[in-house]
Enzyme design. Structure first.
Site, PDB file in Angstrom:
ATOM      1  N   TRP A   1      28.266  72.871  51.476  1.00 49.02           N
ATOM      2  CA  TRP A   1      28.182  72.663  50.026  1.00 49.02           C
ATOM      3  C   TRP A   1      28.614  71.251  49.638  1.00 49.02           C
ATOM      4  O   TRP A   1      28.042  70.651  48.728  1.00 49.02           O
ATOM      5  CB  TRP A   1      28.968  73.736  49.261  1.00 49.02           C
ATOM      6  CG  TRP A   1      28.244  75.053  49.341  1.00 49.02           C
ATOM      7  CD1 TRP A   1      28.669  76.180  49.968  1.00 49.02           C
ATOM      8  CD2 TRP A   1      26.938  75.347  48.809  1.00 49.02           C
ATOM      9  NE1 TRP A   1      27.702  77.159  49.864  1.00 49.02           N
ATOM     10  CE2 TRP A   1      26.644  76.681  49.161  1.00 49.02           C
ATOM     11  CE3 TRP A   1      25.991  74.622  48.083  1.00 49.02           C
ATOM     12  CZ2 TRP A   1      25.439  77.309  48.806  1.00 49.02           C
ATOM     13  CZ3 TRP A   1      24.791  75.238  47.729  1.00 49.02           C
ATOM     14  CH2 TRP A   1      24.526  76.559  48.082  1.00 49.02           C
TER      15      TRP A   1
ATOM     16  N   ASP B   1      34.173  71.806  42.975  1.00 48.76           N
ATOM     17  CA  ASP B   1      33.232  72.928  43.008  1.00 48.76           C
ATOM     18  C   ASP B   1      34.016  74.139  43.504  1.00 48.76           C
ATOM     19  O   ASP B   1      34.381  74.216  44.674  1.00 48.76           O
ATOM     20  CB  ASP B   1      32.072  72.589  43.966  1.00 48.76           C
ATOM     21  CG  ASP B   1      31.103  73.762  44.136  1.00 48.76           C
ATOM     22  OD1 ASP B   1      31.331  74.837  43.542  1.00 48.76           O
ATOM     23  OD2 ASP B   1      30.103  73.585  44.875  1.00 48.76           O
TER      24      ASP B   1
ATOM     25  N   LYS C   1      29.423  84.628  42.160  1.00 52.06           N
ATOM     26  CA  LYS C   1      30.311  84.994  43.257  1.00 52.06           C
ATOM     27  C   LYS C   1      31.428  85.912  42.738  1.00 52.06           C
ATOM     28  O   LYS C   1      31.580  87.015  43.208  1.00 52.06           O
ATOM     29  CB  LYS C   1      30.928  83.754  43.905  1.00 52.06           C
ATOM     30  CG  LYS C   1      30.077  82.895  44.858  1.00 52.06           C
ATOM     31  CD  LYS C   1      28.649  82.713  44.560  1.00 52.06           C
ATOM     32  CE  LYS C   1      27.797  81.983  45.535  1.00 52.06           C
ATOM     33  NZ  LYS C   1      27.876  80.548  45.610  1.00 52.06           N
TER      34      LYS C   1
HETATM   35  C1  LIG Z   1      26.868  79.430  45.785  1.00 54.29           C
HETATM   36  C2  LIG Z   1      27.403  78.070  45.794  1.00 54.29           C
HETATM   37  C3  LIG Z   1      26.693  76.981  45.269  1.00 54.29           C
HETATM   38  C4  LIG Z   1      25.299  77.117  44.730  1.00 54.29           C
HETATM   39  O1  LIG Z   1      25.256  77.667  43.476  1.00 54.29           O
HETATM   40  P1  LIG Z   1      23.872  77.786  42.691  1.00 54.29           P
HETATM   41  O2  LIG Z   1      24.200  78.745  41.612  1.00 54.29           O
HETATM   42  O3  LIG Z   1      22.843  78.309  43.648  1.00 54.29           O
HETATM   43  O4  LIG Z   1      23.511  76.455  42.175  1.00 54.29           O
HETATM   44  C5  LIG Z   1      27.291  75.738  45.281  1.00 54.29           C
HETATM   45  N1  LIG Z   1      28.519  75.553  45.773  1.00 54.29           N
HETATM   46  C6  LIG Z   1      29.229  76.565  46.307  1.00 54.29           C
HETATM   47  C7  LIG Z   1      30.586  76.314  46.849  1.00 54.29           C
HETATM   48  C8  LIG Z   1      28.690  77.851  46.333  1.00 54.29           C
HETATM   49  O5  LIG Z   1      29.388  78.872  46.864  1.00 54.29           O
END
Ligand SMILES: *Cc1c(COP(=O)(O)O)cnc(C)c1O
Length: 359
Positions: free
Chosen positions: A101, A171, A195
Site C-alpha cells: 500500500w 493511511d 475494513k
Molecule cells: C484497502 C486499502 C486501500 C485501498 O482502498 P480503496 O478503498 O480500494 O481505495 C488502501 N490502503 C490500505 C492500507 C488498504 O487497506
C-alpha cells in the site's frame, strides 16, 4: 447460514448492524423512506450524518481543531488527493515504504511531486517497520506519508512517528478504530470504510484545520478538503447509505465500550493466532514480532503444496477468504473489529486439526 469471514475488505460487519439496516430498509424511523431514498440535504439524512460524525469524533477523541470529512474515492483516491491538497508552495514529500500500500501511494504521488523515500523495508521483503532513527527526512517537505497498517504484508506500526513541524499523513484504512490513536500527532488521517467501518464507498478523512490552505489550484472541488469542510462534506452528494452503515458501526463500537475496549479484544484475538503460529513449525509468520499486525495476519504453511487442501478444508467448515494476497502468497486471516474471538478460536482449532492430519 453466515460464514466466518476473514476477508481483507470489504469485510465482516457486525451482525446487529446488518439486522438493524435490514429492519430499517423500507422505512427509516417512520420517515416512510429507505435511507437510500433520502435527500442528502433533508433533515432525516442530516441527522444521520451528524450523529455519525459526533460518534466517530467521540470514539477517536478527535480534537476540535480537526475536521472530519466523509468523502468518496477510497484510500487509492486519497493517494492523489493528499498531494493535491498539501503541495501549494512545496515540491517534495517524504514517504516511508513498508509494503504494497505504501508503494501504491508513492507511485501516485510521483505524478504530483518529487517523492523522497525516507525509509524502506524492501531490503527484508517488507516484513518490518523501519525505526525512526533510520528515517531520512527532508527539511521543508510538504508532509511525511506512512501506511500505519499494511493490509497485505501484515505489518503495523506499534508506535507513532514524530515528524516535528512537518505534517504526518497516515493511511489507516485497515486499522482505524481498532486501537487507540492520538489524533493530535497527525496532520491527516485517512481510510476507506470497508475494513473497520462498514461498507465500501465512504472515505474517512481527518484533517488538521491549519492544513486546509495548501491545496493546488487544480484540485477537483469534490476532493478539495477546504471546500468539503466548508460544505459539511456536501460539495457533491456524499455516499449516504455508506455513511448510515458506518454510523451504525460507530454505535455498535460505542456499545462495546469504545476503542479502548475493542483494542483489548483485538490484542487477545491476535495473540491467539500468533501464539499458535509461534509454537509450531508447521506454519510460520514472516513478520518481525514487534511489527505484527493485529488486524491482518499473514501466515504460510511450511509445505506450500498443502495450501489448496488447507483452503478447501476451511471453506467446508464455513471459514472463507483465507487465501493470502497474490503478491505474498500463503494465507491471510483478517480479523477486524467485527470478527468475534470465537471466529479466531475456530480458525486456530481448524489449523491444529489440519496440522494433526498432515504434519
Ligand atoms: C484497502 C486499502 C486501500 C485501498 O482502498 P480503496 O478503498 O480500494 O481505495 C488502501 N490502503 C490500505 C492500507 C488498504 O487497506
Amino acid at each position: 447460514m453466515r460464514v466466518v469471514n476473514f476477508s481483507a475488505g470489504p469485510a465482516v460487519i457486525p451482525e446487529v448492524v446488518l439486522q438493524q439496516a435490514a429492519a430499517e430498509m423500507l422505512d427509516w424511523h417512520g420517515s416512510g423512506m429507505s435511507v437510500m431514498e433520502m435527500s442528502h440535504r433533508g433533515k432525516e439524512f442530516i441527522s444521520i450524518a451528524a450523529k455519525a460524525e459526533a460518534d466517530l469524533r467521540a470514539l477517536l477523541a478527535i480534537p476540535a481543531n480537526y475536521k472530519l470529512l466523509f468523502l468518496q474515492g477510497g484510500a487509492i483516491g486519497e493517494n492523489a488527493i493528499v498531494p493535491m491538497n498539501l503541495l501549494a508552495g512545496r515540491t517534495v514529500a517524504d514517504y516511508v515504504n513498508t509494503g504494497e500500500w505504501s508503494k501504491k501511494s508513492i507511485k501516485e504521488a510521483k505524478k504530483y511531486c518529487t517523492v523522497s523515500i525516507a525509509a524502506s523495508a524492501e531490503d527484508k521483503g517488507f516484513t518490518y517497520v523501519p525505526t525512526q532513527e533510520r528515517w531520512k527526512l527532508t527539511p521543508g517537505a510538504a508532509y511525511v506519508h506512512v501506511c500505519t497498517n499494511e493490509t497485505i504484508g501484515g505489518v503495523e506500526y506499534q508506535w507513532t512517528p514524530d515528524t516535528g513541524d512537518v505534517p504526518l499523513v497516515a493511511d489507516m484504512s485497515s486499522h482505524l478504530l481498532s486501537r487507540a490513536v492520538d489524533v493530535s500527532k497527525f496532520g491527516i488521517i485517512y481510510g476507506g470504510a470497508q475494513k473497520n467501518a462498514g461498507s465500501a464507498g465512504l472515505t474517512l478523512v481527518i484533517v488538521r484545520d491549519d492544513l486546509l490552505d495548501r491545496a493546488l489550484p487544480i484540485t477537483p472541488s469534490a476532493f478539495h478538503w477546504k471546500a468539503q469542510a466548508e460544505a459539511e462534506s456536501m460539495v457533491n452528494t456524499p455516499a449516504t447509505y455508506a455513511i448510515y452503515i458506518a454510523g451504525l458501526v460507530f454505535q455498535w463500537l460505542l456499545a462495546q465500550g469504545g476503542v479502548a475496549a475493542i483494542e483489548r479484544v483485538n490484542i487477545a484475538k491476535a495473540a491467539l493466532l500468533y501464539d499458535y503460529l509461534d509454537q509450531t513449525p508447521f506454519y510460520r509468520s514472516v513478520v518481525r514480532k514487534e511489527d505484527r499486525s493485529r488486524m491482518n495476519v499473514p501466515f504460510k504453511l511450511r509445505d506450500e503444496s498443502l495450501d489448496e487442501a488447507f483452503l478447501k478444508g476451511a471453506n467446508e467448515q464455513g471459514m472463507v477468504q483465507l487465501k493470502g494476497h497474490r503478491s505474498v502468497g500463503g494465507m491471510r486471516a483478517s480479523i477486524y473489529n467485527a470478527m468475534p474471538i470465537e471466529g479466531v478460536r475456530r480458525l486456530v482449532d481448524y489449523m491444529k486439526d489440519f496440522e494433526r492430519r498432515h504434519g
